[in-house]
Design a protein around this motif. Sequence first.
Motif, PDB file in Angstrom:
ATOM      1  N   ALA A 141      49.176  26.980  47.586  1.00  0.00           N
ATOM      2  CA  ALA A 141      50.630  26.753  46.853  1.00  0.00           C
ATOM      3  C   ALA A 141      50.607  26.796  45.544  1.00  0.00           C
ATOM      4  N   GLY A 142      51.633  27.110  44.942  1.00  0.00           N
ATOM      5  CA  GLY A 142      52.122  27.184  43.581  1.00  0.00           C
ATOM      6  C   GLY A 142      53.468  26.929  43.009  1.00  0.00           C
ATOM      7  N   ALA A 143      53.693  27.387  41.691  1.00  0.00           N
ATOM      8  CA  ALA A 143      55.061  27.088  41.373  1.00  0.00           C
ATOM      9  C   ALA A 143      55.372  28.233  40.461  1.00  0.00           C
ATOM     10  N   VAL A 144      56.712  28.785  40.316  1.00  0.00           N
ATOM     11  CA  VAL A 144      57.106  29.595  39.232  1.00  0.00           C
ATOM     12  C   VAL A 144      57.690  28.276  38.007  1.00  0.00           C
ATOM     13  N   PRO A 182      50.882  30.547  38.499  1.00  0.00           N
ATOM     14  CA  PRO A 182      49.778  29.245  38.907  1.00  0.00           C
ATOM     15  C   PRO A 182      49.956  29.007  40.367  1.00  0.00           C
ATOM     16  N   LYS A 183      48.807  28.876  40.737  1.00  0.00           N
ATOM     17  CA  LYS A 183      48.727  28.399  42.293  1.00  0.00           C
ATOM     18  C   LYS A 183      47.307  28.296  42.500  1.00  0.00           C
ATOM     19  N   GLY A 184      46.851  27.682  43.842  1.00  0.00           N
ATOM     20  CA  GLY A 184      45.583  27.124  44.250  1.00  0.00           C
ATOM     21  C   GLY A 184      45.386  26.874  45.748  1.00  0.00           C
ATOM     22  N   LYS A 185      44.465  26.881  46.206  1.00  0.00           N
ATOM     23  CA  LYS A 185      44.201  26.285  47.738  1.00  0.00           C
ATOM     24  C   LYS A 185      44.227  25.168  47.869  1.00  0.00           C
ATOM     25  N   VAL A 186      44.785  24.814  49.229  1.00  0.00           N
ATOM     26  CA  VAL A 186      44.975  23.464  49.573  1.00  0.00           C
ATOM     27  C   VAL A 186      43.472  22.630  49.812  1.00  0.00           C
ATOM     28  N   ASP A 187      43.226  21.604  49.349  1.00  0.00           N
ATOM     29  CA  ASP A 187      42.165  20.786  49.565  1.00  0.00           C
ATOM     30  C   ASP A 187      42.523  19.844  50.802  1.00  0.00           C
TER      31      ASP A 187
END
Length: 314
Positions: A11-14, A39-44
């Motif tokens: 998930a990430g965001a503009v 910017p985004k990254g994997k779910v923990d």
Amino acid sequence: MSQVATAVYAAGAVCWRVIDGRIHVLVVHRTVHGDVTIPKGKVDPGETLPQTAVREIAEETGLAVALGVPVGVSRYPLPSGREKIVHYWAAEVTEKAVLASTFRPNAEIAALEWVTIKRARGYLTYGPDREILDNFAALVDQGVTETFALIVLRHGKAQNRSNWKGTDSTRPLVERGVQQAAALVGTVLAWGPRKIVSSPAVRCVTTVAPLSAATGMKVKRDEGISQDAWEAGNDEVRRVIGKRVRVGKTAVICGHGPVMPEMMREIALATGTPLGSYVTDAASLEVGAFSVVHLSSTNPSSGIIAIETHAPAA
């Protein structure tokens, strides 16, 4: 095993802000990959997608943000053969957040850059990122980038009415309901709520108690959205919802299953939004579930911009 079962979720965001009268978006230059992305990254483990978006932005950019409108989902294959599914939101970045940023170039992110939407299209390395940017640009063109949310929450699992000897309004949450109340806090915080409004019923107030404790916000108890008032035929839901729309700040509104359709209907009417199945669907909530209704802060006539519904947290 299906591809969906082995998918990697992220998930990430503009992230956006106004600079010299024009909207700029944030792109990140990644160190190892040598690319430019959103910017985004994997779910923990144990995280929800909204939690991931806020955490990853903080970790990658040093910026504390609250989520706005969802702007799409990208899907693409990884070298391993698994599918990566990334959920995105818009997120306005305040000047206070910019000044408080702790970002330093590191092994993952080499640099941050604020650029116009047009320039970002040329900068971004990957097609799926450009599609998400185009979704955000459509909001800009409609003049609905500045938004707030009404988070319509159904109380957690409560003691069965048939087994409770007291009045209906005093029915408590069962253990599962208590767990749901505690588990939803991290997700709801992703939208940065500024107000908590609840039916006075014990099961509703107890559902938002952990959120109140986490934020320091007092719970505003309003009989107008109680099940007792609804069953008595009192027309107070319009007053409660109308005030929240007029104030224009993100708020959590905790109520009862039978009252949910009326609450959603009043949000639609207060914003001039045509009623449709999507409004009805957003009101059909399980106990402990909630719908996030996104509205424009600056253009009331734009109606409901988006609705996202989230399942119970536990």
